[in-house]
Design a protein around this motif. Structure first.
Motif, PDB file in Angstrom:
ATOM      1  N   VAL A 129       0.835  -1.208   0.000  1.00 26.64           N
ATOM      2  CA  VAL A 129       0.000   0.000   0.000  1.00 26.64           C
ATOM      3  C   VAL A 129       0.870   1.258   0.000  1.00 26.64           C
ATOM      4  N   GLU A 130       1.942   1.243   0.782  1.00 27.31           N
ATOM      5  CA  GLU A 130       2.865   2.382   0.765  1.00 27.31           C
ATOM      6  C   GLU A 130       3.424   2.585  -0.639  1.00 27.31           C
ATOM      7  N   ILE A 138       2.063   1.792  -3.540  1.00 33.39           N
ATOM      8  CA  ILE A 138       1.065   2.355  -4.453  1.00 33.39           C
ATOM      9  C   ILE A 138       0.850   3.838  -4.170  1.00 33.39           C
ATOM     10  N   ILE A 139       0.788   4.191  -2.903  1.00 37.01           N
ATOM     11  CA  ILE A 139       0.567   5.590  -2.555  1.00 37.01           C
ATOM     12  C   ILE A 139       1.782   6.437  -2.953  1.00 37.01           C
ATOM     13  N   GLN A 140       2.969   5.846  -2.848  1.00 40.91           N
ATOM     14  CA  GLN A 140       4.175   6.552  -3.288  1.00 40.91           C
ATOM     15  C   GLN A 140       4.148   6.777  -4.794  1.00 40.91           C
ATOM     16  N   ALA A 151       1.501   6.681  -7.001  1.00 41.99           N
ATOM     17  CA  ALA A 151       0.336   7.290  -7.647  1.00 41.99           C
ATOM     18  C   ALA A 151       0.546   8.732  -8.131  1.00 41.99           C
ATOM     19  N   GLY A 178      -8.274   0.473  -4.479  1.00 44.82           N
ATOM     20  CA  GLY A 178      -7.581   1.428  -3.605  1.00 44.82           C
ATOM     21  C   GLY A 178      -6.582   2.254  -4.389  1.00 44.82           C
ATOM     22  N   GLY A 179      -5.847   1.585  -5.271  1.00 41.20           N
ATOM     23  CA  GLY A 179      -4.860   2.288  -6.085  1.00 41.20           C
ATOM     24  C   GLY A 179      -5.517   3.332  -6.967  1.00 41.20           C
ATOM     25  N   THR A 203      -8.347   4.783  -6.487  1.00 41.00           N
ATOM     26  CA  THR A 203      -8.834   5.865  -5.622  1.00 41.00           C
ATOM     27  C   THR A 203      -7.723   6.876  -5.358  1.00 41.00           C
ATOM     28  N   HIS A 204      -6.497   6.382  -5.263  1.00 40.90           N
ATOM     29  CA  HIS A 204      -5.355   7.264  -5.010  1.00 40.90           C
ATOM     30  C   HIS A 204      -4.776   7.836  -6.294  1.00 40.90           C
ATOM     31  N   ARG A 241      -4.752   5.483   5.666  1.00 39.81           N
ATOM     32  CA  ARG A 241      -4.685   5.388   4.211  1.00 39.81           C
ATOM     33  C   ARG A 241      -4.959   3.981   3.696  1.00 39.81           C
ATOM     34  N   GLN A 242      -4.915   2.990   4.597  1.00 36.25           N
ATOM     35  CA  GLN A 242      -5.184   1.626   4.164  1.00 36.25           C
ATOM     36  C   GLN A 242      -6.654   1.446   3.756  1.00 36.25           C
TER      37      GLN A 242
END
Lengths: 501, 295
Positions: A397-398, A400-402, A404, A437-438, A440-441, B123-124
């Motif tokens: 998750v980190e 993907i958020i990094q 995006a 989730g990806g 969404t970000h 954020r999860q």
């Protein structure tokens, strides 16, 4: 040994591969492009690279035919009436594929297959047989993993059959994307796609809302995902793709200020001028747009062609510049300052590229499209596009958020690849959760595979491990991309991706 | 049915929150482990969640990173005259504290409100299908469990309840309504065998199996197979029949005993072989269970 003779006597190449390689040798005998010495120096240094497009562009690199129009109208040049049943439809497509130009000799886009075939699905058993043979023909005759088909966002019987048959056949070709839209794609269809991806490394998931809204805003309307993950206008394509190797560029600067103020803008301008020259020759001199039956029949239109400004090695570039700045700078993918620096580099490139206009191409107002290039098989220590290097990947998750924030800059393609533990196959909805989730970000495109699959995604294309083994034992491989995959496995460690549970 | 009073704004004792798991229900789920359990299973894999901390202070000296401090404290809930405080920012998750604890507890369990639990997912959240509340035994904190299920559902995250079935869920209709479903352990069908395995009766467990199955709230039933410890065949057969009789679509997960995390004196329990597991799975399928999973 001469280049031609070395191709002719190469026992690892199939006949088809030799023909394609000899065509390349032939093209290289003429050098009609006008390239200034400074740009040539950057090409020689590996900073600017046209990815083996050839010295005399006689066809666009990426051609994205309007197959819907072809299905409605047939083709006068090919002597084909519009198809009336599933057998005629699949045959018509196979015929047209043979005549779609590209730099590989194989078409990079095969159509939104579910929408194209769904009108002809009347009896499911018959459709399953026809589509099964169709997919088999594609894998055995279009021997290149950059051949890419799309499905979605809506669920159809044809789409389901394509997924089920892909899972059964376990072939590397075609590459496959699901245009995913949570409002339109039903969960059961998306979960079937996720389960298929964990079995055979395809389909990948494309953020349909993002692509659709961007191509609408550019005035291009319908889009396709072609080749690795390239977003392009349907009925058009991309004249060329030239990439900038940022990992090779940053060492040429004295530091961050010199890089941002002098080295980078200069290199971007040089690459743009090289792209302009390639486009000029293709459009003004090669005669492609005046002579192709695809143009004459409206299957492609020049005003829907752009060109792609690629970049690669952002991670290594950012790490290099960060390490030369303040002491204690962290690594790209893990350190907010280094990530912000990387984003500012992409932003700077995007702003120069966005203010450049090429009069010959009308698409997107004559502006080139940005593309995060996945690399070439000879790259060493150069991570694809904006990806975190293999071996340094953050938690999923980190990660993907990094990643995006970079995706919005690249309408013509950027994507991340995640390898999963084989146990993930028992819970395919997990992958759908990651995709949702990806997206969404702001993630644009995501690929996944399970670590024990024979078919694996190398960077943007698929290769069978068993075919690599065949090549390693001195045999030939039907797909020309197997050799690329083998080299990427050795040079980029693509089989060493962090496994996600 | 009588209307239940709104639950007090309960705070739960939370052992741990795992932000993302792919093996605790469908999709990705955050798993909220509540502290405290009324069973004492031989093969318990997280024994440190069994008891509530009594603040004896014995763990503090074992901590290598200075994350635990035992300060003087008074009151009936502090029988040792101490209060152990845990500093999450200094914790290195080495496990020394739970290894030092003689009471199957952990100094790291914290009191949280349902809203705090949901907010902690941060954020999860966008990457989750829902949450799973586990333990310990989450049914021992019914008011908090219900408020957590309600708060989580309101945040778009439906909650599964992973339970040993000792709590009478038929008496907690609001809690059952708030849950997306239940994952129920049936550790043995025979009551004496169950008592030998867990130290407790299984009457409530079997009543819950039938109640939750009939209510359409059963997502999954699980049985951990330990050769020689109980009659696994009978257990699998009876559970399967209960599922089929009630028309439940729940899947039945047959879990191979594994020694990882198990207390030292029980680590040597036998591990079932593939044939044993396959035969039990075949038995459940033959009884008509829709989906049988062996892990």
């Amino acid at each position: 040994m001469s280049a031609s003779l070395s191709v002719i006597t190469d026992r690892s190449l199939t006949y088809q591969q030799k023909v394609a390689a000899l065509a390349k040798v032939g093209e290289e005998t003429v050098r009609p492009l006008s390239i200034d010495p400074e740009t040539q120096a950057l090409r020689d240094a590996g900073v600017v690279c046209d990815l083996f497009e050839g010295s005399a562009p006689y066809r666009p690199r990426y051609v994205v035919p309007d197959y819907e129009r072809f299905m409605r109208r047939g083709s006068a040049f090919l002597g084909l009436e519009p198809p009336r049943d599933i057998w005629e439809a699949t045959t018509a497509l196979l015929v047209l594929y043979r005549h779609v130009p590209s730099i590989t000799t194989f078409p990079v886009y095969l159509g939104d297959l579910d929408a194209l075939l769904e009108p002809f699905v009347r009896d499911e058993a018959e459709a399953r047989k026809a589509i099964g043979l169709f997919l088999l023909s594609i894998d055995r005759t279009l021997n290149d993993s950059f051949c890419h088909a799309d499905i979605g966002p809506d669920a159809t019987t044809a789409g389901r059959l394509i997924l089920e048959l892909s899972r059964e056949q376990k072939n590397a070709v075609p590459n496959l994307s699901l245009k995913y839209d949570p409002d339109r794609t039903p969960d059961d269809f998306a979960i079937l796609a996720a389960a298929t991806a964990l079995e055979v490394a395809k389909p990948s998931f494309a953020n349909h809302r993002l692509f659709a809204s961007e191509f609408e805003a550019m005035g291009l309307g319908d889009y396709a995902i072609a080749s690795c993950y390239n977003g392009l206008a349907k009925g058009g394509g991309s004249c060329t793709l030239v990439r900038m190797n940022l990992a090779a560029l940053s060492p040429r600067s004295k530091g961050l200020d010199d890089f941002m103020g002098r080295v980078l803008p200069d290199a971007v301008e040089r690459q743009l001028s090289y792209m302009d020259e390639r486009v000029r020759f293709l459009v003004d001199e090669s005669g492609f747009f005046e002579s192709s039956f695809l143009v004459a029949e409206g299957l492609i239109r020049k005003e829907r062609f752009s060109a792609m400004f690629g970049l690669v090695g952002l991670a290594e570039c950012a790490n290099d510049l960060a390490s030369r700045g303040s002491s204690g700078a962290g690594r790209f993918g893990h350190d907010a300052d280094t990530d912000a620096l990387a984003l500012s580099i992409v932003d700077r490139i995007a702003s120069i590229v966005g203010s450049h206009r090429v009069g010959r191409l009308e698409a997107n107002g004559g502006r080139y499209l940005m593309h995060a290039q996945v690399g070439i098989d000879s790259d060493r220590g150069v991570s694809p596009g904006c990806r975190v290097p293999i071996g340094e990947e953050p938690e999923l998750v980190e990660h993907i958020i990094q990643s995006a924030p970079f995706h919005r800059y690249f309408p013509s393609g950027i994507g991340d690849v995640f390898a999963f533990e084989p146990t993930a196959k028992s819970n395919p909805r997990q992958l759908l959760d990651i995709v949702r989730g990806g997206f969404t970000h702001g993630l644009r495109y995501l690929s996944a595979y399970a670590a024990d699959a024979d078919v694996v995604r190398i960077t943007g294309y698929l290769v069978k491990r068993s075919e690599i083994a065949r090549l390693n034992s001195g045999g030939q491989s039907l797909q020309d991309t197997t050799a690329l995959g083998r080299n990427a496995v050795n040079n980029l460690g693509v089989l060493e991706r962090r496994l996600r549970s | 049915m009588t209307a239940r009073a709104a639950p007090a704004p309960a705070r739960g004792v939370v052992a741990r929150i795992l932000p993302r798991s792919a093996v605790d229900g469908p999709g990705n789920r955050a798993v909220v482990f509540l502290q405290g359990c009324d069973f004492d299973c031989l093969y318990c894999h997280n024994p440190e969640t069994r008891a509530l901390c009594v603040h004896c202070g014995e763990c503090a000296p074992a901590c290598p990173s200075g994350a635990l401090t035992a300060r003087p404290a008074a009151g009936p809930e502090r029988p040792f005259g101490l209060e152990v405080a845990w500093d999450a920012t200094r914790c290195v998750d080495c496990g020394a504290c739970v290894a030092a604890c003689r009471r199957d507890s952990s100094p790291k369990a914290v009191a949280m409100s349902a809203e705090e639990v949901v907010a902690s997912l941060g954020r999860q959240r966008a990457f989750l299908s829902g949450i799973t509340v586990s333990g310990g035994e989450c049914g021992l904190q019914p008011a908090f469990l219900e408020s957590l299920l309600v708060a989580s559902r309101a945040a778009g995250l439906p909650g599964l309840v992973d339970t040993n079935g000792s709590t009478d869920y038929a008496a907690l209709p609001a809690l059952v309504e708030a849950a997306e479903g239940f994952m129920l352990d049936v550790k043995a069908w025979d009551e004496d065998e169950h008592r030998a395995l867990t130290g407790a009766s299984n009457r409530a467990v079997i009543a819950n199996l039938r109640f939750l199955a009939a209510a359409g709230k059963l997502y999954e039933v699980r049985t951990v197979v330990v050769p020689g410890s109980f009659d696994a065949e009978r257990t699998v057969r009876e559970v399967s029949r209960a599922l089929v009789d009630s028309g439940s679509a729940a899947r039945y997960k047959l879990i191979r005993f594994r020694p990882q995390g198990v207390r030292a004196r029980w680590r040597g329990l036998p591990v079932p072989d593939d044939d044993t597991m396959a035969a039990l799975a075949a038995l459940a399928r033959a009884e008509g269970v829709r989906e049988v999973v062996v892990v």
